[in-house]
Design a protein around this motif. Sequence first.
Motif, short mmCIF file in Angstrom:
data_model
loop_
_atom_site.label_atom_id
_atom_site.label_comp_id
_atom_site.label_asym_id
_atom_site.label_seq_id
_atom_site.Cartn_x
_atom_site.Cartn_y
_atom_site.Cartn_z
N GLY A 76 29.64 45.33 36.87
CA GLY A 76 30.42 46.36 36.22
C GLY A 76 29.73 47.72 36.18
N ASP A 88 28.52 53.04 34.37
CA ASP A 88 29.73 52.22 34.36
C ASP A 88 30.55 52.48 35.62
OD1 ASP A 88 31.97 50.67 33.36
OD2 ASP A 88 32.95 52.62 33.11
N MET A 89 31.08 51.42 36.17
CA MET A 89 31.97 51.51 37.32
C MET A 89 33.40 51.66 36.80
SD MET A 89 32.42 48.43 40.04
CE MET A 89 30.69 48.29 40.44
N ASP A 90 34.10 52.67 37.32
CA ASP A 90 35.51 52.83 36.91
C ASP A 90 36.38 52.01 37.84
OD1 ASP A 90 37.97 53.49 36.04
OD2 ASP A 90 37.83 55.65 36.45
N GLU A 91 36.58 50.76 37.45
CA GLU A 91 37.31 49.83 38.30
C GLU A 91 38.75 50.27 38.51
OE1 GLU A 91 35.58 49.01 35.65
OE2 GLU A 91 34.08 47.51 36.17
N ASN A 106 39.78 51.31 31.77
CA ASN A 106 38.37 51.19 32.09
C ASN A 106 37.56 50.98 30.82
OD1 ASN A 106 36.04 51.27 33.72
ND2 ASN A 106 35.67 53.37 33.05
N LEU A 107 36.59 50.07 30.86
CA LEU A 107 35.70 49.81 29.73
C LEU A 107 34.27 49.91 30.22
CD1 LEU A 107 37.46 46.60 28.33
CD2 LEU A 107 37.68 48.91 27.42
N GLY A 109 31.24 48.78 31.46
CA GLY A 109 30.78 47.53 32.06
C GLY A 109 31.88 46.61 32.52
N SER A 110 33.12 46.99 32.24
CA SER A 110 34.22 46.11 32.67
C SER A 110 35.52 46.90 32.69
CB SER A 110 34.33 44.89 31.76
OG SER A 110 34.74 45.29 30.47
CA LIG Z 1 34.15 49.88 33.87
#
Ligand SMILES: [Ca+2]
Length: 225
Positions: A76, A88-91, A106-107, A109-110
């Motif tokens: 994440g 943090d990755m913006d999935e 987006n959270l 880490g997740s």
């Molecule tokens: Ca994220």
Amino acid sequence: MVKSNIDECQHPNACGPHAICQNVPGNYTCVCPEGFHGDPFRGCVDVDECQIQGACAPGAHCRNVVGGRECFCPPGFEGDPYTHGCLDMDECSRGQPCGRNALCTNLEGSFRCACPPGFIGDPMSECTDVNECDKNPCGQNASCKNTPGSYVCSCKEDYTGDPYKGCEDINECVALEKPCGSHAVCQNAAPGYTCLCPQGYQGSPTPQVACEQKDNVFVVQDSNL
Ligand SMILES: [Ca+2]
Ligand SMILES: [Ca+2]
Ligand SMILES: [Ca+2]
């Protein structure tokens, strides 16, 4: 007498395990390589770099390995775990991590997938519109139309009011100006209205347009038949 320089490093046990043997004239020495510490003659021991603060960049995880350490971004997170650190990755901004019609949040880490209001299903695969009309959510005399994510109520023709609470018949005899033309009598109905010609009058051509007095001669002839 010639003193020959013996290469003690040829001897397999000249130094301890993991140590580096260095031949020097008339002697030799053992050193621990980078990532190891201890007595090089007895054996070098791996340094656990992960116990040292700042072994990896901020946000990165550390894994000790023999002779060094590995830094990696946890799931994440992305970035350079050795230099700038992990962020943090913006999935939600890449690809479509959620299912059809689902909302992505987006959270740190997740990320989270959720079905928007008016939709139901597994947000990871597909959210489908709820057909609210199946539960007759509109008021009396209103019709329901299903829409994506919602529904719309509207009063049936000739009815008025709040379609979500209930619609009432329009009294056209009051609401409209002279709905029955001249001489005719207006009679409200639900729905709609009718126009009636009073006794002695007939529609010309229909009561909605006008009523005319009947031809008395015709009436007499008719009764003589
Ligand atoms: Ca994220
Ligand atoms: Ca190590
Ligand atoms: Ca709907």
